[in-house]
Design an enzyme around this catalytic site. Structure first.
Site, short mmCIF file in Angstrom:
data_model
loop_
_atom_site.label_atom_id
_atom_site.label_comp_id
_atom_site.label_asym_id
_atom_site.label_seq_id
_atom_site.Cartn_x
_atom_site.Cartn_y
_atom_site.Cartn_z
N ILE A 19 -51.13 -54.05 -29.42
CA ILE A 19 -51.08 -53.81 -30.87
C ILE A 19 -52.00 -52.68 -31.31
O ILE A 19 -52.01 -52.31 -32.48
CB ILE A 19 -51.43 -55.09 -31.66
CG1 ILE A 19 -52.80 -55.63 -31.28
CG2 ILE A 19 -50.36 -56.14 -31.47
CD1 ILE A 19 -53.25 -56.84 -32.08
N GLY A 20 -52.80 -52.12 -30.40
CA GLY A 20 -53.67 -51.02 -30.80
C GLY A 20 -54.39 -50.42 -29.61
O GLY A 20 -54.59 -51.07 -28.59
N GLY A 22 -57.90 -48.02 -28.91
CA GLY A 22 -59.09 -47.38 -29.45
C GLY A 22 -59.70 -46.44 -28.43
O GLY A 22 -59.13 -46.20 -27.36
N ALA A 25 -61.07 -49.23 -25.77
CA ALA A 25 -60.35 -50.42 -25.33
C ALA A 25 -58.92 -50.44 -25.83
O ALA A 25 -58.55 -49.75 -26.78
CB ALA A 25 -61.08 -51.67 -25.82
N LYS A 42 -59.57 -57.57 -26.78
CA LYS A 42 -59.94 -56.19 -26.50
C LYS A 42 -60.28 -56.07 -25.02
O LYS A 42 -61.19 -56.76 -24.55
CB LYS A 42 -61.15 -55.76 -27.34
CG LYS A 42 -60.85 -55.50 -28.80
CD LYS A 42 -62.10 -54.97 -29.49
CE LYS A 42 -61.82 -54.62 -30.94
NZ LYS A 42 -63.03 -54.11 -31.60
N ASP A 136 -71.09 -48.11 -38.49
CA ASP A 136 -69.80 -47.41 -38.46
C ASP A 136 -68.87 -48.02 -39.51
O ASP A 136 -67.69 -48.27 -39.25
CB ASP A 136 -69.17 -47.50 -37.07
CG ASP A 136 -68.06 -46.47 -36.88
OD1 ASP A 136 -67.99 -45.51 -37.68
OD2 ASP A 136 -67.25 -46.62 -35.95
#
Length: 691
Positions: A19-20, A22, A25, A42, A136
Site C-alpha cells: 500500500i505504500g 517510503g 521501507a 513496515k 518531521d
C-alpha cells in the site's frame, strides 16, 4: 507481485497487498491471524539491512511510538529486528494523508483547520511529555480518517529529548518546507521545532499555499532562515485575526518567541475556539536595520559554525578614521610620505608573491570543497536523495524504461569519477516507469471476464470482495484505478467484486432497568447473543436489574453479535424485611407494642390480641446493606430481639423474653411459642421467622 505479498511473517501476519513505498521501507496491509485484525507492516528495504544508519532510524521509529499511547498517534503492536528481515507492525489506518486532502481541497475553512490542528497538538503534547520530538511534522505524515480523526505517523527521525540534542548529520533533517530554522542550521531541535512545523501546516491549511517556495530545497531553507512569510490575512481575508496571530507566533524564527510547548499553543487555540473574535496582541522585536545573512546550510555542510541573525540589534562597527595632525614643518610631511609609500610598495610585493604561490599550490592539490563524483546510476533516486553523504543540488529529468524499476537512476551528469564540488549541481535522469495505457472499464462484468479483459490489456489483477446492495454477487462494482484512467503498463489493477447485499444490521434492544432474564429473552429474540454478564455492587437498582449494555441500546450491529450486560448485585438497593412475632395468648387487654431499629423507634402503637390469626404480628423495616438490631417491647418490657441482615435479605431471631403482664408480674408466658404452638403460618408471607 513483490516477494512479500501472499506470504506469512512469523506464522502470524498474512501479507495482503503493498500500500505504500517510503525512503526506507515498504508498507503492506496485512492480517494478524492471532489477534484477528487488519494491521499495517513496515518492512525495511533489503538494500538497507547492512546500513547501520538506516537501521538506527528504523529502530528509532519503533522505540518512539512504543512508548506512546494516544488516540491521535498511530499504535505499534509488534516489532522484529532479525538479520534477514526487519519490520514494524502498526495500526492500520484506512484513510488518506492530510497532504492528499489539501491537494483535493486547496485551502480549508478555518474551523476545519482548527479542528485538525487541535488533534495534532494533542498528539505532540503527549509525545513531548514522554520526551520525544517528532522532527518531521508535515501533511504527508498526518493521516486523516473519514470521521475527521487525525493520526500522527512516521516517527522515523524522532529522537528522545534526553539524548543527543543536536542533529547527527551535516544536512537538515525533515522536509525543507516545514522544518524550523534551527533544524536548517543543524542546531538544537527541541519541542519548539515541532511547534514551528505545526505553524507552517496551519498556514498552508488556511491560505492554500506554503509560506516559502523556491526552485530548489536549499533556496527554501535559506528563506526559512531569512524571509518573513506573507501574513495569512493578506492572502485570505476571511481568516480571523486571532487565528492569524496564533499562526504567526508558532512560526517565529527565534524559538524563544514561539510557543514554548504544545500545551501553550493548545491553550490559545482553545481560547480562540471559545471566542473567535479574540485578539492576543502579540508583539515581536523587529530589526529595522539591514541584516547580513550567510548561507547557513553551506556553513553546516562545510563543518563551520554557522553565523546567522539571532533577532538582536547588532550595530555595524566602523573604525573612526585617524585625525590628520598638523606638522611643524612641510619637510617632515614629505619625509613621512616617502616612508609610507615605501612600506606600501613592500607590502604589495609580498602580497603578490603569496598570491602567486597560492595559485601554484591550488593547481597541484584538490580543494577542500571538491570530491570525486560517485556512481549513482542503478540506485533508486529516493535512496540517493536521503543519503546524508550527498550534499549535491540535484535536478531531475525523467525517461520511460519498462525494463527497469520505477525511480531507478538511468544516467547522471557529471559522470562518475569526475572531480566536482561537494554542493555542486548534479543532473539525474530517473526512470518514470513503463509507458502508461488506458484501463478498460469492466464495471458490471463477471469477475472472470473482468480479469481476462484487464490481463489482455497488459495489467496484473487482484480481486477484492466488497458488499454491494445494487450489484449482484460475482459482478464487478469498480476498479482501482477507475475504468478509462491511465496506469503504467504491467501495474496491478484492483478489481472490486460484489458479494451481494451486506447483512442487515440489528439495533441493540433497550433492556436497561429490566430483569436479567427478561433482558436475555429480548436480546436473543432480536437475533443477538448474550455475552458476558457482570455484577456491579455500587448500583442502587434492585438485584439482577440491568444497568448497562455494550454495545449501547440502539446501536446497529451484525446478527449474532454478543451483547455484554452489567447488572446490579442489589447490595446497595433498598430492601424491606419482615420480622414475625406471636403475641402472648390468653391476654384479655390490648397490648402496647414498640419496635426499635438500632435504637430508633420504628413502630409505636397498640395491638389487639386476635386468636384467629394465632396472634401473629409482623414488623416491617427498610434498609440497604449491613446488619441492624430490631428490639420489640410489649407493655414496656423487652419481648424479642431480631438481627435484620439486609445483605442476605433475611431476618433471624436471636433472643426472646417472657411476656410480663402489668396486671400479673409473675406471668411467665414466653415471647415466642414452641413450634407446635405456632399453628399454620400464612404461606404468602415472604419471610419465615427463625429461632
Amino acid at each position: 507481485m513483490d516477494k512479500y505479498t501472499g506470504k506469512r511473517l512469523d506464522g502470524r501476519y498474512e501479507i495482503h497487498e503493498l500500500i505504500g513505498v517510503g525512503g526506507m521501507a515498504y508498507v503492506y496491509r496485512a492480517y494478524d491471524i492471532i489477534d484477528d485484525r487488519t494491521v499495517a507492516i513496515k518492512i525495511l528495504k533489503d538494500e538497507f539491512l547492512g546500513n547501520q544508519d538506516f537501521i538506527r532510524r528504523f529502530k528509532n521509529e519503533s522505540k518512539a511510538i512504543a512508548v506512546l499511547s494516544h488516540p491521535n498517534i498511530v499504535k505499534v503492536y509488534d516489532v522484529s529486528f532479525g538479520d534477514r528481515i526487519q519490520y514494524i507492525v502498526e495500526e492500520y489506518i484506512d484513510g488518506i494523508t492530510l497532504k492528499e486532502y489539501l491537494d483535493q481541497q486547496r485551502e480549508l475553512k478555518w474551523k476545519e483547520a482548527v479542528h485538525f490542528t487541535l488533534q495534532i497538538l494533542r498528539a505532540l503534547n503527549h509525545a513531548h511529555s514522554k520526551g520525544i520530538v517528532h522532527r518531521d511534522i508535515k501533511p504527508q505524515n498526518i493521516m486523516l480518517l473519514q470521521d475527521g480523526t487525525i493520526k500522527v505517523t512516521d516517527f522515523g527521525i524522532a529522537r528522545f529529548s534526553r539524548s543527543e540534542t543536536r542533529t547527527m548529520t551535516d544536512k537538515a533533517i525533515g522536509s525543507v518546507h516545514y522544518i524550523a530554522p534551527e533544524q536548517a542550521r543543524g542546531e538544537v531541535a527541541d519541542e519548539r521545532a515541532d511547534i514551528y512545523s505545526v505553524g507552517v501546516m496551519l498556514y498552508e491549511m488556511l491560505t492554500g499555499t506554503l509560506p516559502f517556495e523556491a526552485d530548489n530545497a536549499v533556496s527554501v531553507a535559506i528563506m526559512q532562515l531569512q524571509a518573513d512569510p506573507k501574513p495569512p490575512r493578506d492572502i485570505n481575508p476571511a481568516i480571523p485575526e486571532g487565528l492569524e496571530e496564533i499562526t504567526m507566533r508558532a512560526m517565529q524564527k527565534n524559538p524563544d518567541q514561539r510557543y514554548q510547548s504544545a500545551a501553550e499553543m493548545l491553550e490559545d487555540i482553545e481560547a480562540f475556539q471559545r471566542n473567535p473574535s479574540i485578539s492576543f496582541q502579540y508583539k515581536y522585536f523587529i530589526d529595522e536595520k539591514p541584516t547580513k545573512y550567510v548561507n547557513a546550510i553551506s556553513a553546516v555542510r562545510n563543518g563551520r559554525a554557522p553565523s546567522y541573525n539571532d533577532g538582536y540589534d547588532y550595530d555595524d562597527y566602523e573604525e573612526e578614521p585617524p585625525r590628520r595632525r598638523q606638522s611643524s614643518s612641510g619637510g617632515n610631511n614629505k619625509k613621512t610620505m616617502m616612508v609610507v609609500l615605501g612600506i606600501l610598495a613592500a607590502f604589495l610585493i609580498v602580497a603578490l608573491s603569496i598570491g602567486i604561490a597560492a595559485i601554484f599550490r591550488s593547481c597541484s592539490t584538490q580543494p577542500d570543497d571538491t570530491m570525486t563524483m560517485p556512481n549513482l546510476v542503478g540506485q533508486l533516486y529516493t535512496d540517493v536523495q536521503n543519503n546524508e553523504e550527498y550534499a549535491f543540488k540535484f535536478s531531475v529529468e525523467t525517461r520511460e524504461d519498462s525494463s527497469q524499476e520505477t525511480g531507478i537512476i538511468l544516467d547522471q551528469t557529471p559522470a562518475a569519477g569526475m572531480s566536482v564540488k561537494k554542493d555542486g549541481e548534479v543532473l539525474l535522469v530517473v526512470n518514470s516507469g513503463a509507458k502508461t495505457i488506458n484501463v478498460p472499464d469492466v464495471t458490471n462484468y463477471l469477475q472472470a471476464d473482468a480479469e481476462q479483459t484487464l490481463q489482455n490489456a497488459g495489467f496484473e489483477t487482484t480481486v477484492i470482495e466488497v458488499p454491494d446492495d445494487k450489484i449482484a454477487a460475482g459482478y464487478v462494482t469498480s476498479t482501482e484505478p477507475k475504468g478509462n484512467a491511465t496506469a503504467p503498463e504491467g501495474s496491478t489493477v484492483k478489481i472490486l467484486v460484489s458479494t451481494g447485499p451486506e447483512n442487515e444490521q440489528i439495533a441493540v434492544p433497550n433492556v436497561i432497568d429490566k430483569n436479567i432474564e427478561a433482558a436475555r429473552t429480548e436480546i436473543e429474540a432480536a437475533g443477538l447473543q448474550v455475552g458476558d454478564v457482570t455484577l456491579q455492587d455500587d448500583s442502587d437498582k434492585p438485584e439482577n436489574t440491568v444497568i448497562e449494555t455494550n454495545p449501547l441500546p440502539g446501536v446497529p450491529v451484525d446478527p449474532d453479535t454478543k451483547v455484554n450486560i452489567v447488572v446490579s448485585s442489589g447490595k446497595q438497593s433498598e430492601k424491606t424485611l419482615e420480622a414475625n412475632v406471636h403475641l402472648p395468648l390468653n391476654v384479655s387487654h390490648d397490648i402496647e407494642l414498640k419496635a426499635y431499629l438500632d435504637g430508633t423507634v420504628m413502630e409505636d402503637g397498640v395491638r389487639t390480641v386476635n386468636p384467629a390469626y394465632n396472634n401473629l404480628c409482623t414488623i416491617k423495616v427498610t434498609g440497604t446493606s449491613g446488619q441492624k438490631t430490631l428490639v420489640i417491647e410489649l407493655d414496656g418490657n423487652k419481648y424479642a430481639v431480631f438481627i435484620m441482615d439486609f445483605d442476605t435479605g433475611k431476618p433471624s431471631q436471636v433472643e426472646s423474653y417472657p411476656y410480663v403482664d402489668p396486671g400479673s408480674p409473675s406471668s411467665d408466658t414466653p415471647g415466642t411459642d414452641t413450634e407446635e404452638d405456632w399453628g399454620d403460618i400464612p404461606t404468602d408471607l415472604p419471610i419465615t421467622p427463625t429461632e
